[in-house]
Design a protein around this motif. Structure first.
Motif, mmCIF file in Angstrom:
data_model
loop_
_atom_site.group_PDB
_atom_site.id
_atom_site.type_symbol
_atom_site.label_atom_id
_atom_site.label_comp_id
_atom_site.label_asym_id
_atom_site.label_seq_id
_atom_site.Cartn_x
_atom_site.Cartn_y
_atom_site.Cartn_z
ATOM 1 N N THR A 97 0.825 -1.203 0.000
ATOM 2 C CA THR A 97 0.000 0.000 0.000
ATOM 3 C C THR A 97 0.864 1.260 0.000
ATOM 4 N N ASP A 214 2.605 -2.671 -10.869
ATOM 5 C CA ASP A 214 2.422 -3.174 -9.514
ATOM 6 C C ASP A 214 2.825 -4.646 -9.513
ATOM 7 N N LYS A 243 5.284 -7.787 -0.488
ATOM 8 C CA LYS A 243 5.043 -9.215 -0.243
ATOM 9 C C LYS A 243 6.330 -10.049 -0.221
HETATM 10 C C1 LIG Z 1 -1.165 -7.156 -1.601
HETATM 11 C C2 LIG Z 1 -1.107 -6.204 -2.725
HETATM 12 C C3 LIG Z 1 -0.987 -4.818 -2.510
HETATM 13 C C4 LIG Z 1 -1.040 -4.209 -1.125
HETATM 14 O O1 LIG Z 1 0.023 -4.646 -0.348
HETATM 15 P P1 LIG Z 1 -0.071 -4.519 1.271
HETATM 16 O O2 LIG Z 1 1.299 -4.971 1.703
HETATM 17 O O3 LIG Z 1 -1.176 -5.410 1.704
HETATM 18 O O4 LIG Z 1 -0.314 -3.113 1.592
HETATM 19 C C5 LIG Z 1 -0.861 -4.003 -3.605
HETATM 20 N N1 LIG Z 1 -0.849 -4.502 -4.849
HETATM 21 C C6 LIG Z 1 -0.954 -5.819 -5.097
HETATM 22 C C7 LIG Z 1 -0.901 -6.326 -6.494
HETATM 23 C C8 LIG Z 1 -1.107 -6.723 -4.051
HETATM 24 O O5 LIG Z 1 -1.241 -8.025 -4.299
#
Ligand SMILES: *Cc1c(COP(=O)(O)O)cnc(C)c1O
Length: 392
Positions: A97, A214, A243
């Motif tokens: 995020t 992303d 992640k």
């Molecule tokens: C999980 C996710 C996010 C957000 O990440 P957080 O660490 O939960 O804030 C943003 N973009 C994608 C593609 C995700 O899978």
């Protein structure tokens, strides 16, 4: 009475006392094969010796100092990421995020500093997920995420998934960036169509729009390349990572070219925790492992093996499953039943999966999963599917 933990999640009735590789173990000893990896986070599985060593070694030195000082562990991880990718520069965050927040700010600031302050609009796609902050929910535009939370941050334009002609006609002299996941995660393991990233890159080059990827879920080896866009042979201007990069330690990053990052001078952005010594020591151990000779070839081989077995699973349970999709170890089973039923039956049989949109069950195992565990996983899913399909 409201629970002491704010009830924003519908939690499964499972709780784990420890993890070993691709397995999670409850306090009573019940074992679960983990094909969720904490939503694509535990890239090297649970309690990986190299990560335990990196964390404990750093923990006995210094955990946190803030970004008021030079952080050698942060410098080392940034250098590694710059060496391994398109990027010239990196900012570390604690989550995906927060990476989204900076990506949006950076794209707008780039145009502002390029003499085009009117270029603020960011194009996003149906089914996308970029996080839960005010900017990230506005980026998604999904009613479920924005409803009730007051004025929606302006400047996001939502497009269908995926039509390059729609992108072309949506680009105006107000467009700052296109923001897209090369392979949607929450949206249901939906890959961009063949050639789409190349076409987006060309379109962005023609129009001066920034390409922001992303790769929070699909990055860090998940698809069998270090980053998923490498399959398309093009590079972004800005990329969000999180992640898998921390292997379970909360760590994220924004990677960018020197040009795209040119507006982000001292004082324009910050984070107290982002890139602290503890997180970066673990991140460097994760990255060393994933970029080690032969690791990604194994991810591809194991992804192929899992996929092949899943094709067999789909063929044996045509009443439950429709198809397999995805790449590497980021795979989805498109279901004909409610994905939540498949996930619940998986729990009952000792295998963990994660539901996603578009009627998909996600399989995101540790990248280190063994061939034996892949075989076991599909046997357990077979039992689960038999129960869901009514023949078990
Ligand atoms: C999980 C996710 C996010 C957000 O990440 P957080 O660490 O939960 O804030 C943003 N973009 C994608 C593609 C995700 O899978």
């Amino acid at each position: 009475m409201i629970p002491s933990v704010l009830p924003t999640y519908n939690r499964a009735p499972l709780s784990f006392a420890r993890g070993e590789g691709s397995w999670l173990i409850e306090a009573d000893g019940r074992r679960f094969l983990d094909l969720g990896a904490g939503i694509a986070v535990n890239a090297l599985g649970h309690a990986h010796p190299a990560l335990v060593a990196a964390l404990t070694e750093q923990a006995s030195k210094v955990w946190h100092v803030s970004n008021l000082y030079k952080i050698p562990e942060q410098q080392r991880l940034a250098d590694k990421l710059v060496d391994a990718t398109f990027a010239d520069t990196v900012f570390f965050t604690n989550s995906g995020t927060e990476a989204c927040e900076l990506a949006v700010k950076m794209a707008r600031k780039y145009h502002y500093d390029s003499g085009a302050p009117e270029r603020v609009e960011i194009l996003t796609f149906e089914g996308c997920f970029h996080g839960r902050s005010s900017a990230a929910i506005a980026a998604s535009g999904s009613e479920k995420m924005v409803k009730g939370f007051g004025p929606i941050l302006e400047g996001f334009v939502h497009l269908p998934w995926f039509d390059i002609e729609a992108v072309k006609s949506a680009i105006t002299d107000k467009t700052a960036a296109v923001l897209v996941e090369p392979l949607q995660g929450e949206g249901g393991i939906r890959p961009l169509p063949e050639g789409a990233l190349k076409a987006l890159r060309a379109l962005c080059d023609e129009t001066g729009v920034l390409l922001v990827l992303d790769e929070v879920q699909c990055g860090v080896g998940r698809t069998g390349k270090l980053f998923a866009h490498e399959w398309a042979g093009v590079t972004p201007d800005i990329m969000m990572v999180a992640k898998g990069i921390g292997g379970g330690f909360p760590l994220g990053a924004v990677l960018a070219t020197e040009e795209a990052a040119k507006g982000m001078v001292a004082g324009t952005h910050g984070s107290t925790y982002g890139g602290n010594p503890l997180g970066c020591a673990v991140g460097a151990a994760v990255l060393d492992h994933i970029t080690d000779h032969g690791f990604l070839a194994e991810v591809n081989r194991k992804g192929g093996l899992l996929r092949q077995k899943l094709e067999g699973l789909v063929a044996s349970h045509p009443e439950v499953f429709e198809s397999v999709r995805g790449q590497g170890l980021m795979l989805g089973l498109k279901c004909k039943v409610a994905p939540a039923d498949v996930v619940a039956a998986g729990y009952a049989n000792g295998v963990i999966t994660v539901p996603a949109a578009d009627n998909v069950v996600r399989l995101l195992p540790p990248l280190t999963i063994s061939d034996e565990d892949i075989a076991t996983a599909v046997e357990l899913l077979d039992k689960a599917a038999a129960q869901v399909g009514g023949d078990g």
